[in-house]
Design a protein around this motif. Structure first.
Motif, short mmCIF file in Angstrom:
data_model
loop_
_atom_site.label_atom_id
_atom_site.label_comp_id
_atom_site.label_asym_id
_atom_site.label_seq_id
_atom_site.Cartn_x
_atom_site.Cartn_y
_atom_site.Cartn_z
N LEU A 136 0.82 -1.21 0.00
CA LEU A 136 0.00 0.00 0.00
C LEU A 136 0.85 1.26 0.00
N ARG A 137 1.96 1.23 0.73
CA ARG A 137 2.84 2.40 0.75
C ARG A 137 3.54 2.61 -0.59
N GLU A 138 3.93 1.51 -1.22
CA GLU A 138 4.72 1.63 -2.45
C GLU A 138 3.85 1.84 -3.69
N HIS A 139 2.68 1.20 -3.73
CA HIS A 139 1.89 1.21 -4.97
C HIS A 139 0.47 1.73 -4.80
N GLY A 140 0.06 2.01 -3.58
CA GLY A 140 -1.31 2.42 -3.36
C GLY A 140 -2.24 1.22 -3.29
N ARG A 142 -4.94 -0.92 -4.91
CA ARG A 142 -5.56 -1.26 -6.19
C ARG A 142 -6.92 -1.88 -5.89
N THR A 170 -6.63 2.97 -8.54
CA THR A 170 -5.57 2.98 -7.53
C THR A 170 -5.78 4.18 -6.62
N HIS A 171 -5.87 3.91 -5.33
CA HIS A 171 -6.10 4.97 -4.35
C HIS A 171 -4.81 5.19 -3.54
N ARG A 172 -4.30 6.37 -3.61
CA ARG A 172 -3.12 6.75 -2.84
C ARG A 172 -3.57 7.40 -1.54
N LEU A 173 -3.81 6.57 -0.55
CA LEU A 173 -4.33 7.04 0.73
C LEU A 173 -3.23 6.99 1.79
N GLY A 205 -1.86 -5.53 -1.55
CA GLY A 205 -2.14 -4.29 -2.25
C GLY A 205 -3.35 -4.31 -3.15
#
Length: 352
Positions: free
Chosen positions: A38-42, A44, A53-56, A142
């Protein structure tokens, strides 16, 4: 309100993604490979409308997040076997203006079973239960998918142990803005116990694969009948099958998702990911506990609890026990209880 999703797996990731898409403030809490992904790719998120893709914001705990806000809502979406650890971590976290999360913030238990709200109430003053009907999958770090349309899920909410208030109505309104139906009910436990009966099938699916064929269906009927008998003996009300069908109607239709496969439910997913734990102690095990308290034999649920926990502990492949073998063991378990002079205790039940 800011939503702190404690457990960014299938349910947590799906709810977090939908809330974020609706414009709400969301923080994901994860660990291990999921945290890294989640930190590297968001996040999905696969839904009927495609992949997004959510960059939270992603944290591993309250120390990383920093001081909590008075308008934060803690949404507990870990499996029940992880609830105590999560609640012990977040309960003492400081809240801006003074006090702790356990003193001031609502914790919302979006989980299978009925035990987590009881665990939470020992630590938090404001606890809310949810009956989760949300078809979703998490087997790859992810990546989370939810195939329901036009609604993503139906989430009955209420205060634990009973009642409603303005907080739960505000949470429900936010969920309804995010493709969920979220009825606020004063008797949420009645819906959770109804879902518990349905979730007794999770262990069958986890150890023996898709629930197809007459043998599997007949076994499921007997497993559920055991659960219903126990709830009657305990005097625990639960929403009827008819009431549940009327509440759901045709509001959620599952569609195939490109690049995402739904192989099974939450327990199947735990075995597939090789987590080493499974929630059977709080599903089939809840029926076993109530059966022992009220003098009702539960040989089938005892067997399923033992098999599922053994599969998880030994990291056996999901679906690797043939249905015919599971049925044979179930028949042996029932016969052992019916035998004259049988001591109806777990020690006498077949083990894997």
């Amino acid at each position: 309100m800011r939503y702190i999703i404690i457990g960014a797996g299938a349910v947590g990731g799906s709810v977090g993604a939908r809330l974020a898409e609706a414009g709400h403030d969301v923080v994901l809490v994860a660990r291990g490979a999921q945290l890294t992904a989640l930190r590297e790719h968001g996040l999905r998120f696969h839904g009927p409308e495609g992949e997004r893709t959510h960059r939270l914001p992603v944290v591993d705990g309250p120390d990383t997040l920093g001081e909590l806000r008075p308008d934060d809502v803690l949404m507990l979406t870990v499996k029940t076997q992880d609830s105590e650890g999560a609640l012990d971590t977040w309960g003492p976290a400081p809240v801006a203006g003074g006090g702790t999360a356990a003193d001031h913030l609502p914790v919302v238990c979006l989980q299978n079973g009925v035990e987590s709200p009881r665990i939470a109430l020992r630590r938090f003053r404001r606890v809310y239960g949810v009956c989760v009907w949300l078809p979703c999958t998490y087997v790859e770090p992810g990546v989370v998918s939810a195939a329901g349309t036009p609604l993503t899920g139906i989430l009955h909410l209420g205060r634990h142990p009973h009642g409603t208030d303005d907080t739960v109505r505000r949470i429900a309104a936010d969920l309804e803005s995010a493709r969920f139906e979220a009825p606020v009910v004063p008797d949420v436990a009645r819906w959770q116990y109804a879902k518990l009966l349905a979730n007794l099938a999770n262990a069958v699916e986890a150890v023996s694969g898709p629930l197809a064929g007459e043998e599997a269906q007949l076994l499921l009927e007997r497993v559920r009948a055991e659960g219903e008998s126990v709830l009657r003996a305990a005097g625990i009300p639960n929403a009827s099958t008819t009431e549940q069908k009327e509440a759901r109607g045709d509001k959620i239709r599952l569609v195939p998702l490109d690049g995402a496969v739904r192989g099974g439910g939450s327990s199947w997913q735990s075995l597939t990911r090789g987590t080493g734990t499974i929630e059977a102690d709080y599903l089939n095990g809840e029926i076993v506990l109530l059966g022992r308290l009220h003098g009702v034999p539960t040989p089938l649920n005892e067997l399923l609890q033992q098999l599922a926990t053994t599969f998880a502990r030994e990291r056996r492949p999901a679906g690797s026990l043939p249905v015919a073998e599971l049925v044979r063991r179930a028949e042996e378990a029932e016969q052992a209880v019916r035998a004259p002079g049988a001591d109806r205790t777990a020690e006498d039940q077949p083990r894997s």
